[in-house]
Design an enzyme around this catalytic site. Structure first.
Site, mmCIF file in Angstrom:
data_model
loop_
_atom_site.group_PDB
_atom_site.id
_atom_site.type_symbol
_atom_site.label_atom_id
_atom_site.label_comp_id
_atom_site.label_asym_id
_atom_site.label_seq_id
_atom_site.Cartn_x
_atom_site.Cartn_y
_atom_site.Cartn_z
ATOM 1 N N GLY A 64 48.675 53.932 5.503
ATOM 2 C CA GLY A 64 48.209 53.165 6.146
ATOM 3 C C GLY A 64 47.750 51.665 6.328
ATOM 4 N N ASP B 17 50.906 37.544 11.960
ATOM 5 C CA ASP B 17 50.188 38.477 11.108
ATOM 6 C C ASP B 17 49.973 36.615 10.368
ATOM 7 O OD1 ASP B 17 46.760 39.762 9.921
ATOM 8 O OD2 ASP B 17 49.146 39.350 8.357
ATOM 9 N N LYS C 10 42.403 36.814 13.623
ATOM 10 C CA LYS C 10 43.024 35.737 13.290
ATOM 11 C C LYS C 10 43.961 35.747 14.221
ATOM 12 C CE LYS C 10 44.724 39.703 11.075
ATOM 13 N NZ LYS C 10 44.368 40.806 10.340
ATOM 14 N N VAL D 251 41.146 35.103 7.296
ATOM 15 C CA VAL D 251 42.127 34.391 6.510
ATOM 16 C C VAL D 251 42.600 34.943 5.385
ATOM 17 C CG1 VAL D 251 43.690 32.505 5.677
ATOM 18 C CG2 VAL D 251 42.298 32.372 8.177
ATOM 19 N N LYS E 69 47.398 33.602 9.644
ATOM 20 C CA LYS E 69 46.363 33.017 9.566
ATOM 21 C C LYS E 69 46.892 31.577 8.974
ATOM 22 C CE LYS E 69 45.744 37.587 7.570
ATOM 23 N NZ LYS E 69 46.420 38.558 7.123
HETATM 24 N N1 HSE Z 1 47.922 42.903 7.362
HETATM 25 C C1 HSE Z 1 46.948 42.534 7.916
HETATM 26 C C2 HSE Z 1 47.693 42.489 5.787
HETATM 27 C C3 HSE Z 1 45.742 43.263 6.948
HETATM 28 O O1 HSE Z 1 48.852 43.103 5.186
HETATM 29 O O2 HSE Z 1 47.400 41.827 5.198
HETATM 30 C C4 HSE Z 1 44.917 41.502 6.453
HETATM 31 O O3 HSE Z 1 44.609 40.953 7.641
#
Ligand code: HSE
Length: 428
Positions: free
Chosen positions: A189, A203, A107, A134, A207
């Site tokens: 994690g 992030d 992305k 996405v 998207k």
């Molecule tokens: N770090 C992202 C989330 C992973 O927590 O959704 C998927 O892009």
């Protein structure tokens, strides 16, 4: 059977191994569905000797991912390295230049370079697809590009970062604060290598910018996304929002109006009764509104080995079947350069502030709101201790600029303690 489709996979982390497992486990089903076998011929990753959860010993190994792009026996390069620049970008550019189709889950790469890469692929007669970039396993790119192709898309909304949604819903469920839950996510994690990509909303903003390009036929413009993360959300806000029938979500909203393209990834209040308000844990949800279809709600896992590999395979299967769709649903050369909207559509707002508990304090705040053209819908003063009075105000619809202006003027009233909190209430 006819010619196999031959894959070269770069990146053998969680998602890469997930793809290997699907290709191995479902070889016959995939071949029947595609009308041709899907084969992995070569792989590349940073460490050859690492123990992995799948047998890759029969595939050719390349230390340099770009070498996959040069191999005559690779038809499709699957880029699962990640990162907006560096080896991922070099690989995708090389793959297109060497006549390969490309499937990526990246992305960040597409949010920053999607337009130039889509143009390059188009000019080379190759496809560049990104279903896995996405909302993980939710086939939202397919939904927008294909299933809803007959609609004028009016709005796209989504909770597209599972980590943020986990933190917000756990704050409400357990009464733990943001910091404790951030630590828990680190232990489990759940966080990206740079956690600010998650909790800073970046992030999810990546998207959203990709969905907006398909929805509105506009060039990807991540830099224009208004971004605000979840680090300042307090338990007080979560509880007060819930008392009024709302949930706080890190919500992405994109719409194209006469003012230009609006793209926001910010904490918002949504009705607790709407599917968005009920979305718990690490799950993702995308809501799409089209002029003919109305409102579509897509819900599912946004990350993880199986869901993300499932989305990668959706693109691989399209290519195997001969379905060659443009990256953003129409020719990249035709995508519009939409101006970013400076002012967002009007919405009700949630305002929380602490005032000095003295005569006329509330009146001064109400006066600023009135003079800024903002009408109060509901107001509540709660748990004051004699010195300070916490106040909650829900406004009628107001322009974001008017809210910003009022917040600036609050400071000059001399009755405010600390900074006020302001969150948009998204009407869904
Ligand atoms: N770090 C992202 C989330 C992973 O927590 O959704 C998927 O892009």
């Amino acid at each position: 059977m006819t010619t196999p489709l031959r894959l070269g996979i770069a990146g053998l982390g969680t998602v890469g191994i997930g793809v290997v497992k699907i290709v191995q486990r479902h070889a016959n089903t995939l071949a029947r569905r595609a009308g041709r076998p899907i084969e992995i011929v070569a792989v590349s990753a940073s460490s050859r000797g690492k123990k992995r959860g799948a047998d890759i010993s029969t595939y050719a190994w390349e230390d340099d991912p770009v070498a996959l792009a040069r191999r005559d026996d690779v038809d499709v390069v699957v880029e699962l390295i990640g990162g907006e620049n560096g080896p991922a970008k070099a690989l995708v550019e090389a793959a297109i230049a060497h006549g390969k189709d490309v499937v990526t889950a990246n992305k960040a790469l597409l949010a920053h370079h999607g337009q130039s890469l889509a143009l390059a692929a188009e000019e080379a007669g190759r496809v560049l697809r990104f279903e896995a970039a996405v909302a993980g396993g939710i086939p939202v790119i397919k939904a927008l590009t294909e299933g809803l192709a007959g609609n004028r898309i009016e709005r796209v909304m989504g909770v597209m970062n599972g980590t943020c949604n986990y933190i917000l819903t756990q704050m409400e469920a357990t009464g733990q604060g943001y910091n404790a839950l951030f630590e828990e996510c680190a232990r489990l994690g759940y966080l990206e290598a740079d956690p600010n990509l998650d909790v800073g909303g970046i992030d999810a903003g990546h998207k959203l910018s990709l969905l907006a390009a398909i929805a509105f036929g506009t060039q990807v413009d991540f830099d224009a996304v208004e971004l605000q993360g979840i680090t300042d959300i307090s338990l007080d806000d979560i509880r007060l929002a819930r008392d009024m029938g709302f949930s706080i979500k890190l919500l992405g909203v994109a719409q194209l109006t006469g003012r230009g393209l609006e793209q926001r990834m910010t904490p918002c209040l949504v009705p607790a009764s709407h599917p968005l308000g009920q979305l718990d844990g690490g799950t993702n949800m995308v809501v799409i509104e089209g002029d003919s279809v109305g409102q579509i709600v897509l819900r599912g896992p946004g990350a993880g080995e199986g869901p993300t590999a499932s989305a990668v395979m959706s693109d691989v299967m399209d290519i195997a079947r001969g379905l060659r769709l443009p990256t953003f649903g129409e020719a990249a050369a035709n995508l519009l350069e939409a101006p970013a909207a400076v002012v967002s559509s009007a919405a009700p707002w949630y305002l929380r502030m602490t005032l000095l508990d003295k005569p006329g304090a509330l009146a001064r705040i109400a006066t600023v709101l009135g003079e800024s053209g903002i009408s109060i819908d509901r107001m509540r003063q709660y748990s004051h201790d004699g010195a300070h009075a916490p106040v909650l105000i829900v406004t009628h619809r107001a322009a974001s600029d008017d809210i910003r202006h009022a917040l600036e003027r609050f400071a000059a009233t001399g009755v405010l303690v600390g900074a006020p909190v302001a969150m948009r209430i998204e009407e869904v």
